[in-house]
Each structure stands twice: as structure tokens, then as C-alpha cells.
Design an enzyme around this catalytic site. Structure first.
Site, PDB file in Angstrom:
ATOM      1  N   ASP A 139       0.832  -1.200   0.000  1.00 32.08           N
ATOM      2  CA  ASP A 139       0.000   0.000   0.000  1.00 32.08           C
ATOM      3  C   ASP A 139       0.869   1.253   0.000  1.00 32.08           C
ATOM      4  OD1 ASP A 139      -2.536  -1.226  -0.026  1.00 32.08           O
ATOM      5  OD2 ASP A 139      -2.407  -1.636   2.120  1.00 32.08           O
ATOM      6  N   GLY A 140       1.985   1.183   0.727  1.00 28.02           N
ATOM      7  CA  GLY A 140       2.908   2.320   0.764  1.00 28.02           C
ATOM      8  C   GLY A 140       3.452   2.650  -0.633  1.00 28.02           C
ATOM      9  N   ASN A 180      -4.272   9.051   1.812  1.00 30.38           N
ATOM     10  CA  ASN A 180      -4.604   8.501   3.135  1.00 30.38           C
ATOM     11  C   ASN A 180      -5.046   9.586   4.112  1.00 30.38           C
ATOM     12  OD1 ASN A 180      -4.289   5.742   2.966  1.00 30.38           O
ATOM     13  ND2 ASN A 180      -2.169   5.727   3.693  1.00 30.38           N
ATOM     14  N   GLU A 181      -4.100  10.489   4.413  1.00 27.34           N
ATOM     15  CA  GLU A 181      -4.407  11.464   5.449  1.00 27.34           C
ATOM     16  C   GLU A 181      -3.403  12.610   5.462  1.00 27.34           C
ATOM     17  OE1 GLU A 181      -1.216   9.570   6.354  1.00 27.34           O
ATOM     18  OE2 GLU A 181      -2.741   8.200   7.070  1.00 27.34           O
ATOM     19  N   THR A 197      -8.211   3.002   7.167  1.00 22.40           N
ATOM     20  CA  THR A 197      -7.614   1.771   7.695  1.00 22.40           C
ATOM     21  C   THR A 197      -6.119   1.925   7.975  1.00 22.40           C
ATOM     22  OG1 THR A 197      -7.447   1.087   5.387  1.00 22.40           O
ATOM     23  CG2 THR A 197      -9.254   0.139   6.673  1.00 22.40           C
ATOM     24  N   ALA A 198      -5.582   3.106   7.742  1.00 20.29           N
ATOM     25  CA  ALA A 198      -4.146   3.334   7.959  1.00 20.29           C
ATOM     26  C   ALA A 198      -3.944   4.002   9.331  1.00 20.29           C
ATOM     27  CB  ALA A 198      -3.589   4.163   6.809  1.00 20.29           C
ATOM     28  N   LYS A 213      -6.844   4.345  11.827  1.00 17.32           N
ATOM     29  CA  LYS A 213      -7.330   3.169  12.565  1.00 17.32           C
ATOM     30  C   LYS A 213      -6.537   2.962  13.851  1.00 17.32           C
ATOM     31  CE  LYS A 213      -8.897  -1.563  11.954  1.00 17.32           C
ATOM     32  NZ  LYS A 213      -8.249  -2.149  13.123  1.00 17.32           N
ATOM     33  N   SER A 214      -5.237   3.279  13.799  1.00 11.91           N
ATOM     34  CA  SER A 214      -4.411   3.056  14.985  1.00 11.91           C
ATOM     35  C   SER A 214      -4.710   4.075  16.089  1.00 11.91           C
ATOM     36  CB  SER A 214      -2.925   3.056  14.621  1.00 11.91           C
ATOM     37  OG  SER A 214      -2.491   4.354  14.318  1.00 11.91           O
ATOM     38  N   ALA A 268      -3.668  11.462  20.735  1.00  7.05           N
ATOM     39  CA  ALA A 268      -3.383  11.660  22.161  1.00  7.05           C
ATOM     40  C   ALA A 268      -3.824  13.052  22.652  1.00  7.05           C
ATOM     41  CB  ALA A 268      -1.889  11.426  22.445  1.00  7.05           C
TER      42      ALA A 268
END
Ligand code: NAP
Ligand code: MN
Length: 256
Positions: A45-46, A116-117, A155-156, A159-160, A179
Site C-alpha cells: 500500500d505504501g 490517506n491522510e 484503515t491506515a 485506525k491506529s 493523544a
């Protein structure tokens, strides 16, 4: 399609696979790295992220397809055992076009794109960010940073940090906290916020010392008092969808 190019990861397995694909597809299409119609990403994906950023100025005339040197990915439709299925599909089939939404990030007089973001992160100081949605103040965030993702990027990184997983065919963006500090003195929403395509997110802060802005694999310096606007772009990254792998299949293969 008549012209193709290959973008590959640098490990031995990806290089070897890229050589085979170049030779075999080269028998019926012309290899044209400067102006391809089809970009084949070999790796993961990267590697797709890398390919999309490489051809950002040509998105309107390029389609992407990916083969994973590991298993199935979120952007890659073929795994390492399916190299000849990929080559046959390219030779014989006309793909459906699957447009994936991109974010457009306006900062410091420049426009950046993300599949992605985009994220604004600071791991040395707590970062204070004023968040606006279409000119309305939402909150003053304090914490490590913020991540604004596309449905494809859900999902990248998203998601974490416990963001929701979204169907990549939706035209939405998702703001998630990295955070966040939440107590009686400082408060931000705490949960992910999903916004429609008619919205834009404005991030403002007076001090960006030690913070960095990333759009997928690219990172950018930030300036004092900078205003960053993030929205869904009218531009998309078109994927050549030869075999219609379902989103649930990808989810199950990766996470379940
Ligand atoms: P990278 O090694 O290219 O990617 C990091 C991991 O994210 C790889 O395992 C990659 O899969 C996977 N990935 C990328 N896009 C994905 C997607 N849409 N859905 C599911 N998995 C995806 O790392 P990088 O160059 O630092 O950054 C590229 C991307 O990695 C960023 O856009 C970000 O989303 C993600 N990232 C995630 C975290 C985190 O989860 N905490 C931290 C940093 C970066 P492959 O192995 O198939 O390439
Ligand atoms: Mn992967």
C-alpha cells in the site's frame, strides 16, 4: 491503454517482480515513465502512495493498479502469486474506474494532496490547535496532534488512533485526535468527527515549534501563525479496477 509505467519497492522480491511485469506487459504496451496511462505499483500500500504522489500532476490521465509482494492490501488488488493474473487482466480486460477521494491541504500559499491522510503532529510539546469547521469554531485541541483522513486512509494511521473504518466509495473526511489532553481545564471532542464534502476544516495555531505536517509520505515545515485548510478535493486518484475485490474481503484479510 497504450502506455504504462512501473513504480516498485526497493526490496529484491519487488524488483524481480517489476522486471517480469515490465518485460511481459512491454510486449503489448509501451513503457513510458513520463506519460503513462497505467501505473503499476509493485510492493505494498505504501508503494501506491508513492506512485500517486509521483504522478500527482497527471492524475487526470493516469490510472493505478497495485500488486502486493506480501498479501492483499487496501490499494493493491493482486498478491505475489497472481502476477500472471494481473498481466492477463491488463492485456485482455477494460477496467472499471474506481475513483478514490483525495484531501486537498492549503498551507503557506501551496496546495498538497493526500490519499490517506494529513496529520499535524508534535511529539515534543503539547500542540494547541484551534479547529474550525466552515468558519465556525469547534474546539481548542491540545495534545500530540490531529489526523484528517480520507475513507481510503481510514484503515491506515486513522485506525491506529481508534478512528472509524469507512467504505472508500464515500465522499467524507474524518478528523481524529492523536493523544488529546482531556480534563477539567482542557477539553476537545475526544471521538472522531466525520464530515461531508461540503465542509472544510481550518486549523490555526500561534506556535508550531517542533511540529510537522505530513500528507501521506510527504512532510512539510510549518510557519508561525499559519492557517491550514483541509477539504475533499475535486481531484481524485483513479484506480484500474479489473477484478472488483470487495472492501469486506480486504478488511477480513487484513484484520480478522
Ligand atoms: P509505510 O511503511 O509506507 O506504511 C506504513 C504501513 O501502513 C504499511 O504497512 C502500509 O502497508 C500500511 N498502509 C498504508 N496505507 C494504508 C491503508 N490505506 N490502509 C491500510 N494500511 C495502509 O509508511 P510511511 O511511509 O511512514 O507512511 C505511509 C502511511 O503509513 C501513512 O499514510 C500512514 O497512514 C501510515 N502510518 C501509520 C502509522 C500508524 O498506524 N501509527 C504511523 C505512521 C504511518 P504496506 O506494508 O502494504 O505498504
Ligand atoms: Mn500491506
Amino acid at each position: 491503454m497504450k502506455r504504462f509505467a512501473i513504480v516498485h519497492k526497493l526490496d529484491d522480491a519487488s524488483q524481480k517482480m517489476a522486471r517480469i511485469i515490465k518485460k511481459q506487459v512491454g510486449a503489448f504496451m509501451e513503457y513510458d515513465e513520463a506519460h503513462p496511462e497505467l501505473v503499476i505499483a509493485v510492493g505494498g500500500d505504501g508503494t501506491i502512495l508513492f506512485a500517486v504522489h509521483k504522478y500527482l500532476d497527471q492524475l487526470e490521465s493516469v490510472m493505478f493498479v497495485g500488486i502486493h509482494t506480501g498479501t492483499l492490501g487496501f490499494f493493491t488488488d493482486y498478491n505475489r502469486d497472481e502476477i500472471y493474473d494481473l498481466i492477463n487482466d491488463i492485456q485482455r480486460k477494460t477496467p472499471k474506474v474506481f475513483p478514490r477521494s483525495l484531501l486537498e491541504v492549503h498551507s503557506h500559499g501551496q496546495v498538497h494532496y493526500a490519499l490517506n491522510e494529513m496529520r499535524l503532529e508534535n511529539n515534543r510539546h503539547s500542540q494547541v490547535i484551534d479547529v474550525y469547521v466552515n468558519d465556525e469554531h469547534l474546539e481548542t485541541f491540545r495534545g500530540n496532534g490531529l489526523c484528517i483522513s480520507t475513507p481510503s486512509g481510514s484503515t491506515a494511521y486513522n485506525k491506529s488512533i481508534q478512528g472509524a473504518v469507512l467504505d472508500p466509495s464515500l465522499r467524507l473526511m474524518q478528523l481524529s485526535e492523536i493523544a488529546g489532553i482531556n480534563h477539567n481545564a482542557y477539553r476537545s471532542l475526544g471521538s472522531s468527527l466525520i464530515l461531508g464534502a461540503d465542509k472544510y476544516i481550518r486549523l490555526k495555531t500561534v506556535n508550531y515549534q517542533y511540529s510537522v505536517m505530513c500528507c501521506d509520505i510527504e512532510d512539510f515545515e510549518l510557519y508561525e501563525n499559519e492557517v491550514i485548510d483541509v477539504m475533499l478535493s475535486n481531484r481524485v486518484a483513479n484506480f484500474a479496477d479489473y477484478r472488483q475485490v470487495s472492501f469486506l474481503e480486504r478488511l477480513k484479510k487484513s484484520f480478522l
